[in-house]
Design a protein around this motif. Structure first.
Motif, short mmCIF file in Angstrom:
data_model
loop_
_atom_site.label_atom_id
_atom_site.label_comp_id
_atom_site.label_asym_id
_atom_site.label_seq_id
_atom_site.Cartn_x
_atom_site.Cartn_y
_atom_site.Cartn_z
N ASP B 100 0.82 -1.20 0.00
CA ASP B 100 0.00 0.00 0.00
C ASP B 100 0.87 1.26 0.00
N GLY B 101 1.92 1.29 0.80
CA GLY B 101 2.78 2.47 0.83
C GLY B 101 3.58 2.61 -0.45
N ASP B 102 4.05 1.46 -0.94
CA ASP B 102 4.85 1.43 -2.16
C ASP B 102 4.06 1.98 -3.35
N ALA B 103 2.81 1.57 -3.50
CA ALA B 103 2.05 1.91 -4.71
C ALA B 103 1.31 3.24 -4.58
N ASN B 127 -2.46 -4.83 0.80
CA ASN B 127 -2.75 -3.68 1.65
C ASN B 127 -2.79 -4.13 3.10
N ASN B 128 -1.70 -3.80 3.84
CA ASN B 128 -1.68 -4.19 5.26
C ASN B 128 -1.79 -3.00 6.19
N ASN B 129 -2.18 -1.84 5.66
CA ASN B 129 -2.46 -0.63 6.44
C ASN B 129 -1.24 0.01 7.12
N ILE B 130 -0.04 -0.41 6.80
CA ILE B 130 1.13 0.13 7.53
C ILE B 130 2.39 -0.10 6.70
N GLY B 136 7.04 0.47 10.87
CA GLY B 136 5.68 0.73 11.33
C GLY B 136 5.23 2.17 11.26
N GLN B 137 5.64 2.91 10.21
CA GLN B 137 5.11 4.25 10.00
C GLN B 137 3.71 4.17 9.41
N TYR B 138 2.94 5.27 9.52
CA TYR B 138 1.59 5.22 8.97
C TYR B 138 1.63 5.38 7.46
N SER B 139 0.72 4.70 6.79
CA SER B 139 0.67 4.71 5.34
C SER B 139 -0.64 5.39 4.91
N GLU B 202 -6.55 -5.74 -5.33
CA GLU B 202 -6.15 -5.29 -4.00
C GLU B 202 -6.49 -6.39 -3.01
N ILE B 203 -5.50 -6.81 -2.24
CA ILE B 203 -5.73 -7.87 -1.26
C ILE B 203 -5.48 -7.29 0.13
N ILE B 204 -6.55 -7.21 0.91
CA ILE B 204 -6.43 -6.70 2.27
C ILE B 204 -5.79 -7.78 3.12
N SER B 205 -4.71 -7.44 3.79
CA SER B 205 -3.96 -8.47 4.50
C SER B 205 -3.73 -8.06 5.95
N ALA B 206 -3.28 -9.02 6.71
CA ALA B 206 -3.07 -8.79 8.13
C ALA B 206 -1.59 -8.61 8.43
#
Lengths: 104, 280
Positions: B100-103, B127-130, B136-139, B202-206
């Motif tokens: 997510d941050g990369d793209a 997409n792991n939200n971070i 562990g910075q915010y994305s 998009e794959i939401i991941s943990a």
């Protein structure tokens, strides 16, 4: 490629090893004693590669029939092999390719 | 969905790399890698005809472990590299693995313009939200109010809806699923491979170790159970009231259409100009 990074080769095809590809010489060892404490290795429906397992517990919590259980250290084992229905959910959900419940 | 056995997956892995892989226990990246390999095995592609490109990040470690043509490129620039590969070797199947941050943060421009130009490639966005790998910075996809190492008192920014972003930019295949819905993920990835044009899955991941621990989301299985409850199929999501929709997301295929593709248009242009010259 340095020698240290190469996988551990299994010399003989003893019981409990899986040949990864039909033509390759690389084999991966499976600790058969850990699959089930007593009983036959060939009858156990699930293979677990303990070398690759990171003990995250996903396979155990998403097993639909409860065939899998967790040891005190968190790693999976098969307390109820008769319950396995070969749905391969553990296969698909394992992030480490460390378990397979495929029919053989 | 035919069952692809674990033995088939091992044929696509590089066993001379250090296994078990680098990802934390319970990380969904391995599940997505499995789904991707299963989709490729199902379609029967040859290893040599696939290029897997990635940028930097947790998810971008993926090409290291697979036995295709692989390229581990700069942070956020994976789609730019993939465009170059596709132009030089149009017969190759180009897969971009990105986070997510990369793209959407660092490579946001490449992402929207790749979608706008409709370059034939498959982008699998995990997409792991971070930002997991860098500490562990915010994305751009960290939910409102969530804690990360750079937002210790809660994030105040609204989130990016990546699928809407791609739709607005003009992508021709856009789908969203989660790492819990592996069979659906495999089928979406398969459809994206078969699609001609820019396709995004998009794959939401943990991320249980960094994001989950900071926000007290529980372990990997608890995070995956919450995905099951909070990410609903499009039809089920539309039936909910506005109040119920809060905190929920929809999954499914949002668009699947055909539009002139960049490489084809480029070839046409070259051919028309060569014909014109030949006539003179």
């Amino acid at each position: 490629m340095s020698a240290a990074r190469k996988p551990k080769k299994v010399e003989k095809h003893k019981e409990g090893t899986i040949i990864l590809t039909d033509d390759s010489s690389i084999k991966m060892e499976v600790a058969i004693d850990d699959i089930k404490s007593e009983g036959d290795y060939k009858k156990s429906p699930v293979y677990i590669y303990y070398d690759w397992c990171k003990k995250c517990g996903i396979c155990v919590s998403f097993c639909p029939t409860g065939a899998l259980g967790r040891k005190p250290d968190g790693s999976p084992y098969v307390p109820h092999p008769e319950k396995c229905i070969h749905c391969e959910m553990c296969d698909r959900l394992c992030p480490d390719f460390a378990i397979t419940g495929a029919k053989r | 969905m035919p069952k692809i056995s674990q033995k088939a997956i091992h044929k696509f892995l590089r066993h001379d790399k250090n296994f078990p892989h680098v990802w934390c226990p319970g990380c969904s990246n391995g599940i997505v890698l499995g789904a991707t390999i299963r989709a490729i095995a199902e379609l029967g592609y040859k290893k040599d005809n696939i290029v897997m490109v990635s940028g930097i990040g947790c998810s971008s470690r993926m090409p290291v472990y697979v036995d295709f043509n692989t390229l581990h490129s700069l942070h956020g620039r994976a789609i730019a590299y993939a465009t170059g590969i596709k132009i030089v070797k149009p017969e190759m199947k180009v897969i971009v693995i990105t986070g997510d941050g990369d793209a959407t943060a660092i490579g946001g421009n490449h992402f929207i313009h790749g979608a706008r130009r409709n370059i034939d490639m498959t982008v699998i966005l995990i997409n792991n939200n971070i930002y997991g790998m860098t500490g562990g910075q915010y994305s751009p996809t960290t939910p409102y109010g969530d804690r990360t190492t750079t937002t210790p008192y809660g994030n105040i920014d609204p989130v990016f809806d990546i699928c809407n972003l791609a739709l607005g930019a003009g992508a021709t295949f856009v789908a969203r699923t989660t790492a819990f819905h592996v069979i659906e993920a495999q089928s979406f990835i398969k459809q994206a491979f078969e699609h001609k044009g820019f396709s995004l899955v998009e794959i939401i991941s943990a991320c249980p170790v960094i994001y989950g621990r900071l926000n007290k989301k529980g372990d990997a299985s608890a995070m995956m159970k919450s995905m099951k409850e909070n990410v609903l199929p499009i039809k089920a999501f539309e039936k909910l009231s506005d109040k119920q929709k809060k905190g929920k997301q929809k999954r499914g295929i949002f668009v699947n259409k055909i539009r002139p593709e960049f490489i084809e248009e480029y070839d046409k242009l070259i051919k028309s100009l060569q014909d014109e010259k030949g006539r003179k």
